[in-house]
Motif scaffolding. Structure first.
Motif, PDB file in Angstrom:
ATOM      1  N   ARG A  12       0.814  -1.218   0.000  1.00  0.00           N
ATOM      2  CA  ARG A  12       0.000   0.000   0.000  1.00  0.00           C
ATOM      3  C   ARG A  12       0.845   1.265   0.000  1.00  0.00           C
ATOM      4  O   ARG A  12       0.311   2.366   0.074  1.00  0.00           O
ATOM      5  N   ARG A 168       4.015  -5.364   9.888  1.00  0.00           N
ATOM      6  CA  ARG A 168       3.085  -5.084  10.980  1.00  0.00           C
ATOM      7  C   ARG A 168       1.639  -4.988  10.492  1.00  0.00           C
ATOM      8  O   ARG A 168       0.711  -5.381  11.194  1.00  0.00           O
ATOM      9  N   ARG A 169       1.450  -4.504   9.269  1.00  0.00           N
ATOM     10  CA  ARG A 169       0.094  -4.321   8.742  1.00  0.00           C
ATOM     11  C   ARG A 169      -0.676  -5.637   8.676  1.00  0.00           C
ATOM     12  O   ARG A 169      -1.904  -5.649   8.696  1.00  0.00           O
ATOM     13  N   ASP A 170       0.056  -6.774   8.572  1.00  0.00           N
ATOM     14  CA  ASP A 170      -0.586  -8.079   8.429  1.00  0.00           C
ATOM     15  C   ASP A 170      -0.649  -8.855   9.744  1.00  0.00           C
ATOM     16  O   ASP A 170      -1.043 -10.028   9.750  1.00  0.00           O
ATOM     17  N   LYS A 191       7.578  -1.507   8.328  1.00  0.00           N
ATOM     18  CA  LYS A 191       7.341  -1.270   6.904  1.00  0.00           C
ATOM     19  C   LYS A 191       8.492  -1.825   6.080  1.00  0.00           C
ATOM     20  O   LYS A 191       9.579  -2.078   6.598  1.00  0.00           O
TER      21      LYS A 191
END
Length: 231
Positions: A12, A168-170, A191
């Motif tokens: 993203r 971290r987003r997942d 990231k």
């Protein structure tokens, strides 16, 4: 000045890095949220970052592009853009490297032979798995690139890996899909950084920009029958 550049749009965010090839000094390590229609501004953003540093586009002597796993659209856009920027410039080296290698390269462990499985949210309770290993002082793909489904024996699949890594987003989606005893083993990175992509495999220039990592096979959708106009 000869400049090495790295670009990734597998997620993203767009990430972009610049490094002096002679001194290895990192000159830029930038990121910006970018997905969907925002991706049309990728070139404009890159040119703006170059202008901030006072670096000409023609100064870039090599490009490394993240090849995934990740967004099909983002991967194709980044690779196509660099193909265009390097067109008819034989002195410019270009390559693709799996984006997963940048995640592995950001891990503190650097012992020879360490194996790291990079995990991604595959949606619908699935996890994408990309295997990496430290060899010859650099990170390389092991050849494992698969989808861990709810029916997969995750412990068996991941038993030979010393480290599990993910962005971290997942975190939440991967934790929900794995057996509870595997979750504490995951190292989370905030990231993906393009600078890590630059240093992931400095000696490997075999990857072509058309060689993108698609772990999940393409799905054929039959075309719909056109609706007849009603009079």
């Amino acid at each position: 000045m000869a400049i090495a550049a790295a670009l990734d749009l597998s997620g993203r965010e767009a990430v972009f890095a610049l490094q002096d090839e002679k001194t290895a000094e990192l000159l830029c390590d930038a990121s910006i949220p970018m997905s969907g229609r925002e991706a049309s501004g990728l070139l404009k953003w890159i040119l703006a970052e170059l202008e901030k540093k006072g670096i000409l586009l023609d100064s870039i002597s090599s490009w490394t592009v993240g090849s995934g796993p990740g967004s099909f659209t983002g991967l194709r856009l980044a690779s196509s853009l660099v193909m265009g920027l390097s067109w008819e410039r034989p002195g410019v080296r270009v390559r693709s490297l799996p984006s997963a290698l940048a995640i592995a390269a950001a891990l503190p462990e650097a012992e020879e032979g360490v194996r790291a499985a990079v995990l991604y949210d595959g949606h619908r309770g699935e996890v994408l798995v990309f295997g990496t290993m430290r060899q010859g002082g650099e990170w390389a793909a092991t050849g494992l690139a698969t989808v861990l489904t709810p029916d997969t024996d995750a412990r068996e699949l991941l038993k030979d890996f010393d480290i599990l890594a993910a962005l971290r987003r997942d975190e939440e989606s991967i934790a929900a899909a794995l057996p509870p005893d595997l979750v504490p083993r995951i190292r989370h990175l905030e990231k993906l950084r393009a600078s890590a992509l630059l240093r992931a495999a400095t000696g490997n220039w075999t990857g072509k920009l058309t060689e993108l990592v698609y772990i999940r096979p393409a799905v054929f959708v039959a075309p719909r029958q056109p609706r007849e106009n009603l009079v």
